[in-house]
Motif scaffolding. Structure first.
Motif, PDB file in Angstrom:
ATOM      1  N   LEU A  55      10.890 -46.112 -28.894  1.00  0.00           N
ATOM      2  CA  LEU A  55      12.246 -45.707 -28.526  1.00  0.00           C
ATOM      3  C   LEU A  55      12.159 -44.272 -28.006  1.00  0.00           C
ATOM      4  O   LEU A  55      11.734 -43.376 -28.732  1.00  0.00           O
ATOM      5  CB  LEU A  55      13.172 -45.790 -29.744  1.00  0.00           C
ATOM      6  N   SER A  77      11.839 -48.660 -24.948  1.00  0.00           N
ATOM      7  CA  SER A  77      13.266 -48.602 -24.629  1.00  0.00           C
ATOM      8  C   SER A  77      13.622 -47.146 -24.352  1.00  0.00           C
ATOM      9  O   SER A  77      13.435 -46.281 -25.212  1.00  0.00           O
ATOM     10  CB  SER A  77      14.108 -49.143 -25.783  1.00  0.00           C
ATOM     11  N   ASP A 103      13.087 -51.317 -21.307  1.00  0.00           N
ATOM     12  CA  ASP A 103      14.540 -51.364 -21.208  1.00  0.00           C
ATOM     13  C   ASP A 103      14.990 -49.958 -20.852  1.00  0.00           C
ATOM     14  O   ASP A 103      14.459 -48.976 -21.390  1.00  0.00           O
ATOM     15  CB  ASP A 103      15.188 -51.741 -22.546  1.00  0.00           C
ATOM     16  N   TRP A 105      18.473 -47.887 -20.931  1.00  0.00           N
ATOM     17  CA  TRP A 105      19.854 -47.983 -21.382  1.00  0.00           C
ATOM     18  C   TRP A 105      20.639 -46.721 -21.088  1.00  0.00           C
ATOM     19  O   TRP A 105      20.193 -45.613 -21.410  1.00  0.00           O
ATOM     20  CB  TRP A 105      19.907 -48.236 -22.883  1.00  0.00           C
TER      21      TRP A 105
END
Length: 188
Positions: A55, A77, A103, A105
Motif C-alpha cells: 500500500l 495499491s 490499483d 485510487w
C-alpha cells in the motif's frame, strides 16, 4: 528518477517537471529510496518485500511502490488524491508494465474507510512534511483494517512521527531532510 534495484533496475520513470504545488509532489530521491530498500532487505527484521501486498499512501509518482514491485512484491495499491500525481503514477505503472498488479485510487489517505480486500504487508507513507497528515493517514489505515499483522510500515517525514499503537518502531534513519522510520504491526 529511476528504479534502483530488482528486475526493473534502471527503468527511467516519468519526469515530475514543474510538479504540482497543490499536490505537494516531492519525490523520494533515488539515493534515499535505495537506502530504504537496503534497510528493508538487509535489516534484522526480515525482508517483507517478496510476494507482498503493498500500500503506497501519498504515492506521488509511485516510485516507492514500483521499487517494491521491481524487487518481488506481488501487488501494489497506490493512493493519492492529486490529479498530477495519479497521471504520473499511471505513466510509471505503464512504463513498468505493471498494470495487472496495480490499483491506482483517487482517495484521501487520511480518510481511507474500511478495507474490503486482504490487508497489506508493506505500507509506504510519504505525506507532505510537517502537516500531521501521516499520523492521520496511519490512524485511518489501522481503523479500516488496511495493515496486516506483522506488516512493515515505512514512513518518510521531516521530523520523528508519532507512531500509534499497535505499531512499534523498529528503525529510524536520517537522510538529509528526510527521516525514514520503520515500524512493525504487532502480530495479534
Amino acid at each position: 528518477m529511476r528504479i534502483v534495484g530488482g528486475n526493473l533496475r534502471g527503468l527511467k520513470l516519468a519526469e515530475v517537471g514543474e510538479g504540482d504545488a497543490v499536490a505537494h509532489l516531492r519525490p523520494t530521491t533515488d539515493r534515499v529510496r535505495e537506502s530504504i530498500f537496503n534497510l528493508l532487505i538487509n535489516g534484522s527484521h526480515g525482508n517483507p518485500i517478496p510476494g507482498a501486498r503493498v500500500l503506497d499512501l501519498f504515492a506521488g509518482t509511485g516510485a516507492l511502490g514500483l521499487e517494491a514491485y521491481s524487487r518481488g512484491a506481488a501487488h501494489v495499491s497506490f493512493v493519492d488524491d492529486g490529479v498530477k500525481a495519479r497521471a504520473l503514477i499511471r505513466q510509471n505503472v505503464e512504463k513498468a508494465r505493471a498494470t495487472g498488479i496495480a490499483d491506482i485510487w483517487r482517495r484521501d489517505a487520511t480518510n481511507l474507510g474500511p478495507n474490503t480486500d486482504p490487508a497489506y504487508g508493506l505500507v509506504f507513507l510519504d505525506p507532505p512534511y510537517a502537516r500531521g497528515l501521516g499520523e492521520r493517514a496511519i490512524v485511518s489505515a489501522l481503523a479500516g483494517g488496511w495493515i496486516a499483522p506483522g506488516a512493515v510500515v515505512v514512513w518518510e517525514e521531516a521530523q520523528p512521527p508519532v507512531i500509534p499503537a499497535p505499531l512499534v518502531q523498529i528503525d529510524q534513519r536520517r537522510y538529509g531532510n528526510s527521516l525514514i522510520t520503520l515500524a512493525r504491526m504487532t502480530e495479534a
